[in-house]
Design an enzyme around this catalytic site. Structure first.
Site, PDB file in Angstrom:
ATOM      1  N   ARG A 231      38.509  37.346  34.990  1.00 59.35           N
ATOM      2  CA  ARG A 231      38.264  38.837  35.515  1.00 59.35           C
ATOM      3  C   ARG A 231      37.376  39.591  34.531  1.00 59.35           C
ATOM      4  O   ARG A 231      38.047  39.199  33.334  1.00 59.35           O
ATOM      5  CB  ARG A 231      39.229  39.299  36.168  1.00 59.35           C
ATOM      6  CG  ARG A 231      39.721  38.899  37.645  1.00 59.35           C
ATOM      7  CD  ARG A 231      38.683  38.918  38.595  1.00 59.35           C
ATOM      8  NE  ARG A 231      38.762  38.613  39.939  1.00 59.35           N
ATOM      9  CZ  ARG A 231      38.713  37.314  40.500  1.00 59.35           C
ATOM     10  NH1 ARG A 231      37.727  36.705  39.530  1.00 59.35           N
ATOM     11  NH2 ARG A 231      38.820  36.991  41.537  1.00 59.35           N
ATOM     12  N   GLU A 260      30.919  44.580  37.339  1.00 61.15           N
ATOM     13  CA  GLU A 260      29.727  43.738  37.960  1.00 61.15           C
ATOM     14  C   GLU A 260      29.611  44.215  39.137  1.00 61.15           C
ATOM     15  O   GLU A 260      30.506  44.723  40.139  1.00 61.15           O
ATOM     16  CB  GLU A 260      30.192  42.343  37.910  1.00 61.15           C
ATOM     17  CG  GLU A 260      31.490  41.718  38.543  1.00 61.15           C
ATOM     18  CD  GLU A 260      32.052  40.576  38.457  1.00 61.15           C
ATOM     19  OE1 GLU A 260      32.359  39.837  39.491  1.00 61.15           O
ATOM     20  OE2 GLU A 260      32.269  40.191  37.258  1.00 61.15           O
ATOM     21  N   HIS A 278      29.087  35.480  38.013  1.00 58.35           N
ATOM     22  CA  HIS A 278      30.116  35.210  38.828  1.00 58.35           C
ATOM     23  C   HIS A 278      30.092  34.266  39.714  1.00 58.35           C
ATOM     24  O   HIS A 278      30.556  34.366  40.655  1.00 58.35           O
ATOM     25  CB  HIS A 278      30.969  36.624  39.359  1.00 58.35           C
ATOM     26  CG  HIS A 278      32.335  36.496  39.666  1.00 58.35           C
ATOM     27  ND1 HIS A 278      33.219  37.505  39.900  1.00 58.35           N
ATOM     28  CD2 HIS A 278      33.092  35.513  40.005  1.00 58.35           C
ATOM     29  CE1 HIS A 278      34.354  37.222  40.054  1.00 58.35           C
ATOM     30  NE2 HIS A 278      34.496  35.899  40.161  1.00 58.35           N
TER      31      HIS A 278
END
Length: 312
Positions: A231, A260, A278
């Site tokens: 994360r 993000e 991601h």
């Protein structure tokens, strides 16, 4: 009658259709006034289908007095208020296990890319520079020291892959993991000092926020690389940008960022960082397995009262 289920966001056409076929789905993301919608319909909702980036807040859980289960597509549950769910006795599941291999694969992809500078070399060739200059020497992977922050399922899969590269592995975490031969280092700074590559593979949330800060990056040093497939909040992003800019670490491979999808402009201009959106679990095979498991958790809960892959 179908069980009333709140879906927090669009997931995929196939999963959206499967949920709609099996449940009385309330599509929260389509509502202009979510508070008013929940005031009208929230008392009936027994289940939530959500994803890791969206989760389920304490406020949302409080608005659903009949809620019994939350089924999440993903393994990062930091955006689900687990304490609120625990206090209410609400079952929570994630799609644990099915995305392990793909996330571990991408961790190694980032490691190889940033050390061997594959993306940078691609830009070098496309920019026409090959005809007039030599590409700089890069760094090898094989035989190096790999430190893993968090030896859960994904961390162990990363360690397994490291064996194929003849890497030495150590790890850190809250406590040693039973049944593994890798060396345990209780202090993340000490692990960073030892490692050539430091891979972050822990859960997000308040307990791990900025676990990788300036002191860890200083210990990793000018020859060390940071890889984050966990994360964005686990890494102090300002400290990382400063270390990459000053070359006090060799480079980074980042699949996740704080805030993000916004990306700091300072990162975009650096050639010692590889950025991906991601996407670690974003293969067709894994996403299909995750969506099937989200459905299976719901079906199992309403059939037996038990989840297949419980978080609580």
């Amino acid at each position: 009658m179908k069980i009333p289920l709140l879906q927090t966001s669009a997931l995929s056409p196939a999963l959206d259709a499967a949920l709609a076929d099996a449940y009385d789905v309330h599509r929260l993301w389509e509502q202009d006034d979510t508070a008013a919608y929940l005031a009208r319909h929230g008392a009936r909702i027994e289940a939530i289908a959500t994803s890791a980036p969206v989760g389920a807040s304490a406020e949302l859980i409080a608005a659903l007095p009949a809620l019994r289960v939350i089924s999440c597509r993903g393994v990062g549950l930091d955006k689900i208020d687990l304490q609120a769910a625990r206090e209410r006795g609400i079952a929570v599941s994630g799609t644990f296990g099915v995305l392990t291999d793909c996330v571990a694969d991408l961790a190694f992809g980032l490691m190889i890319d940033v050390a061997r500078r594959i993306s940078a070399a691609d830009r070098f060739v496309r920019d026409g520079r090959w005809q007039r200059e030599k590409f700089a020497l890069t760094r090898r992977i094989s035989g190096k020291r790999l430190g893993i922050v968090g030896l859960g399922q994904i961390g162990r899969a990363i360690a397994l892959r490291a064996g194929g590269f003849g890497m030495r592995v150590r790890y850190t975490g809250r406590k040693p993991v039973d049944g593994v031969d890798y060396g345990f280092e209780p202090d993340v700074v000490a692990l960073a000092y030892w490692a050539d590559f430091l891979v972050v593979s822990v859960s997000g949330g308040p307990q791990t926020r900025h676990l990788i800060g300036a002191s860890v990056l200083d210990a990793l040093g000018a020859e060390g690389f940071l890889i984050n497939i966990a994360r964005g909040t686990v890494v102090d992003q300002a400290a990382l940008v400063a270390a990459l800019s000053a070359r006090t670490i060799a480079g980074a491979g980042l699949d996740v960022l704080e805030g993000e999808p916004d990306v700091p402009g300072e990162l975009l201009v650096l050639d010692n960082v590889v950025l991906t959106p991601h996407m670690a679990s974003g293969t067709r095979e894994t996403r299909q397995a995750m969506e099937a498991l989200l459905l299976e958790n719901l079906q199992a809960f309403f059939r037996t009262g038990k989840l297949v892959t419980p978080a609580l």
